[in-house]
Enzyme design. Sequence first.
Site, PDB file in Angstrom:
ATOM      1  N   GLY A 131      12.326  75.445 -59.604  1.00 13.15           N
ATOM      2  CA  GLY A 131      13.126  75.179 -58.418  1.00 13.15           C
ATOM      3  C   GLY A 131      13.016  73.724 -58.028  1.00 13.15           C
ATOM      4  O   GLY A 131      12.176  72.996 -58.557  1.00 13.15           O
ATOM      5  N   PRO A 132      13.838  73.292 -57.074  1.00 13.68           N
ATOM      6  CA  PRO A 132      13.823  71.901 -56.636  1.00 13.68           C
ATOM      7  C   PRO A 132      12.465  71.533 -56.013  1.00 13.68           C
ATOM      8  O   PRO A 132      11.711  72.436 -55.632  1.00 13.68           O
ATOM      9  CB  PRO A 132      14.927  71.836 -55.592  1.00 13.68           C
ATOM     10  CG  PRO A 132      15.714  73.080 -55.749  1.00 13.68           C
ATOM     11  CD  PRO A 132      14.831  74.092 -56.374  1.00 13.68           C
ATOM     12  N   PRO A 133      12.173  70.244 -55.890  1.00 15.27           N
ATOM     13  CA  PRO A 133      10.899  69.822 -55.328  1.00 15.27           C
ATOM     14  C   PRO A 133      10.739  70.289 -53.889  1.00 15.27           C
ATOM     15  O   PRO A 133      11.726  70.399 -53.156  1.00 15.27           O
ATOM     16  CB  PRO A 133      10.980  68.290 -55.354  1.00 15.27           C
ATOM     17  CG  PRO A 133      12.126  67.950 -56.222  1.00 15.27           C
ATOM     18  CD  PRO A 133      13.029  69.125 -56.267  1.00 15.27           C
ATOM     19  N   GLY A 134       9.523  70.576 -53.500  1.00 16.29           N
ATOM     20  CA  GLY A 134       9.240  70.904 -52.108  1.00 16.29           C
ATOM     21  C   GLY A 134       9.651  72.296 -51.698  1.00 16.29           C
ATOM     22  O   GLY A 134       9.744  72.611 -50.518  1.00 16.29           O
ATOM     23  N   THR A 135       9.873  73.190 -52.659  1.00 15.70           N
ATOM     24  CA  THR A 135      10.273  74.541 -52.285  1.00 15.70           C
ATOM     25  C   THR A 135       9.085  75.502 -52.339  1.00 15.70           C
ATOM     26  O   THR A 135       9.259  76.713 -52.300  1.00 15.70           O
ATOM     27  CB  THR A 135      11.388  75.067 -53.202  1.00 15.70           C
ATOM     28  OG1 THR A 135      11.067  74.710 -54.533  1.00 15.70           O
ATOM     29  CG2 THR A 135      12.720  74.475 -52.831  1.00 15.70           C
ATOM     30  N   GLY A 136       7.884  74.957 -52.474  1.00 13.68           N
ATOM     31  CA  GLY A 136       6.702  75.807 -52.366  1.00 13.68           C
ATOM     32  C   GLY A 136       6.167  76.364 -53.668  1.00 13.68           C
ATOM     33  O   GLY A 136       5.386  77.310 -53.647  1.00 13.68           O
ATOM     34  N   LYS A 137       6.526  75.771 -54.783  1.00 11.53           N
ATOM     35  CA  LYS A 137       6.050  76.301 -56.075  1.00 11.53           C
ATOM     36  C   LYS A 137       4.539  76.145 -56.193  1.00 11.53           C
ATOM     37  O   LYS A 137       3.824  77.110 -56.473  1.00 11.53           O
ATOM     38  CB  LYS A 137       6.752  75.567 -57.230  1.00 11.53           C
ATOM     39  CG  LYS A 137       8.263  75.739 -57.208  1.00 11.53           C
ATOM     40  CD  LYS A 137       8.910  75.040 -58.360  1.00 11.53           C
ATOM     41  CE  LYS A 137       8.764  73.533 -58.318  1.00 11.53           C
ATOM     42  NZ  LYS A 137       9.481  72.894 -57.232  1.00 11.53           N
ATOM     43  N   THR A 138       4.088  74.927 -55.965  1.00 12.64           N
ATOM     44  CA  THR A 138       2.650  74.683 -56.077  1.00 12.64           C
ATOM     45  C   THR A 138       1.896  75.499 -55.050  1.00 12.64           C
ATOM     46  O   THR A 138       0.827  76.042 -55.320  1.00 12.64           O
ATOM     47  CB  THR A 138       2.344  73.199 -55.812  1.00 12.64           C
ATOM     48  OG1 THR A 138       3.483  72.442 -56.156  1.00 12.64           O
ATOM     49  CG2 THR A 138       1.180  72.751 -56.617  1.00 12.64           C
ATOM     50  N   SER A 166      30.586  71.941 -64.813  1.00 15.60           N
ATOM     51  CA  SER A 166      31.151  72.621 -63.652  1.00 15.60           C
ATOM     52  C   SER A 166      32.099  71.761 -62.825  1.00 15.60           C
ATOM     53  O   SER A 166      32.665  72.222 -61.849  1.00 15.60           O
ATOM     54  CB  SER A 166      30.032  73.196 -62.778  1.00 15.60           C
ATOM     55  OG  SER A 166      29.357  72.156 -62.141  1.00 15.60           O
ATOM     56  N   LYS A 207      25.289  74.965 -54.160  1.00 18.54           N
ATOM     57  CA  LYS A 207      26.580  74.297 -54.014  1.00 18.54           C
ATOM     58  C   LYS A 207      27.241  74.665 -52.687  1.00 18.54           C
ATOM     59  O   LYS A 207      27.797  73.806 -51.992  1.00 18.54           O
ATOM     60  CB  LYS A 207      27.490  74.682 -55.178  1.00 18.54           C
ATOM     61  CG  LYS A 207      27.050  74.012 -56.472  1.00 18.54           C
ATOM     62  CD  LYS A 207      27.890  74.468 -57.632  1.00 18.54           C
ATOM     63  CE  LYS A 207      27.466  73.725 -58.887  1.00 18.54           C
ATOM     64  NZ  LYS A 207      28.120  74.262 -60.082  1.00 18.54           N
TER      65      LYS A 207
END
Length: 767
Positions: A350-357, A673, A716
């Site tokens: 996912g994009p940065p800062g979405t809580g993965k870590t 796209s 989008k």
Amino acid sequence: MYLPAVPLRGTSILPGMIVHFDVSRDRSRASLERAMREDQRVFLVTQHDPNTEDPDINDVWDVGVIAFVKQVNRLPRNMVRVLVEGMERAVVGSFEKTEDYILAGVTPTGNESMDIFPASMKEAMLRSIKDLFTSYFTQDHNISRDVAVQIMESDDLEYVLSQIAINMPLPYERRQIILEAISVEEQYEALGILLTNETEVMAIRKELQEKIRERVDQNQKEYLLREQLKVIREELGEDTTLSDIDNFREATKKLKAPKEVKDKLYEEIKRFQNLPGQSPESAVLRGYIETLLALPWDKASRDRHDLIRAKQILDRDHYGLTKVKDRVLEFLAVRQLTGNGAGPILCLVGPPGTGKTSIGHSIAEALNKKYIRLSLGGVRDEAEIRGHRRTYVGAMPGRIVNGLKKAGVRNPLMMLDEIDKVSSDYKGDTASALLEVLDSEQNSHFEDHYIEIPVDLSDVLFIATANDLQTIPKPLLDRMEVIEITSYTENEKLHIAKDHLIPKQVEKNGLKKRQLVITDEAIADIIAKYTREAGVRSLEREIAEICRKSARKILEEGQKKITVTSENLEDFLGYERYSINPVNDEDEVGIVRGLAWTSVGGVTLQVEVNIMPGKGEFKLTGQIGDVMKESAQAGISYIRSVADAYGIQEDFFRNNDIHIHIPEGAVPKDGPSAGVTMATAILSAITGRKVRADVAMTGEITLRGRVLPIGGLKEKLLAAKKAGIKTVLVPEKNRNDMKEVETEITDGLEIVYASTMEDVLGTALVS
Ligand code: ADP
């Protein structure tokens, strides 16, 4: 003939032997007395079992010896010590127990005459038995030299045989075997076997003793040398090295590790010891030994398997993300049921800062695992994963082993951050090194160049994160179970800020909860005007900034409580950084709003097309990738094929140049796209028909004008909504994906599904 007999226990006497033995049994004593009264001759025969008290004929061997009693001494307690000399062999025929003594019927077997043997035969036997005796004698020093010389100098075979038999120290059972050999030939044979046997046994024994001595010597030598070295080093003022060595040895002894590792350590410590303290090699070796000692070979922490607790922790730390949490919990459940390892590796995309870590962190806490984070972004050199060989200057273990060392246990949770950002160059294949790390078939003996001994990674729980699935090397992707995390909506961001980010930052900056209030409007403004991101990282940064400023205000200006509102936000964060890229005010020709998905979330992009007289050339500018160029070309081909329907002149494409430009943004864009967007802009430019300013679109286009589905729909739509778009054109084939998009996003948007370019143009062009 009949002779008084004495049964012998644990001894056997040969003719020619002069020996002492003690007699205690009454019957035996009576036999002796009887003999002394007659001609001093007794028959001595050995018992099979020394424990038999009152033997019969069956309890003794067949052959005994007729002996001459030379002396009888009385000892206390009714014991008698006798000195006898063996005279000749005799076979026992009867064994009659009279009132007090034993009378044996015996047949003396006196050696048959040797004359029946040819002289050469005798000679051969003599020589061979002497040879055997020589090799025996050189090993066994129990036989006196004089006796040996006498034997060697004699030419009498019988004498030689009997002397050897008498003088060899033998257990009585063996001696009995010789006694039983009646003919010279039999004696020769029995003795030959015995000598060979004994010589061999002695040789083996000697070899073993030699080995043991060598080992003892070596240890002793080492000890002495080490002591000397200690003194020398102390004299040189290098005594520290020595205690290091002791420490290393001690630590190795205590280390929980396989034998292989310990052996290696001892070996290296020994090498270390012999290197001069100040030498560079010594420093390298020290580093190596310390690394081996610091690795958690067999040390593990205890996992917790409590799914309910895991859910609580995930919920406590993260707002929303319901689907993600569910999948994580499913993953944990399967892992628990199947036992450790083996399963696929979890990969959060996912994009940065979405809580993965942050999710990784919570999983570690839930499982009670040590948490280690390795950032793989920009790793290009295989050695960063696998380490450098020790021969390199400044060699180090790779990141994986380093992580393990940091964890201090063999079963930590290892976060492999940005796995999509590893790349390979001339320095080897990073992806394949990682593959070895992640593959449960191979990672139980992962080879780090520096460590040299295989390291077991099979108990490590790896979790990877990535921004973009496309750039993850395919073989790595195959080993991973992907969980996608999408961008947050503004509403979600608001909740995350209120429930998580603000409390976290307030505490981090030493404030009390009641000292700082940020109103919802202010938060919404921070989100909209100060950040532009898919995740909440900048949002957290801005909140941290507010906390820092507030802390200062509280201390400097003595304020008790600070309230941040939309009005005073500027005081904390300065002028707003982003104004929302609003819809164009007017419908225009050749300008179309497209929607794109990038690794940082969704964006709107404006496609501009100009037509000018020329030679039928086609130009594309802006931050554009190859795929996009191709879809622009497909768009043009499509338009040429439908030129008629739109009243475009035959020679139009020969006499005009088409220039497509996608301004705005240093963010590189690629992907198919934007196909429909470009085709619409071109057609609008050619025909001069205006495009609605409040419409945005996304979709891939085929040569025949069909509209194909796209990815990243949620992102989008989010971008479109932010930009104030009213109508969004979405490929018909994406209709099902719409169900996954929250109504919070779609509310206020008109979604139009398009399956062909005609549908698109029908909506987008101003009629
Ligand atoms: P990533 O690894 O995806 O780049 P991080 O895990 O570093 O993102 O997240 C950045 C910050 O945002 C962290 O402080 C994290 O706790 C917080 N955060 C992200 N998503 C959420 C969420 N859903 N709920 C609460 N906090 C979140």
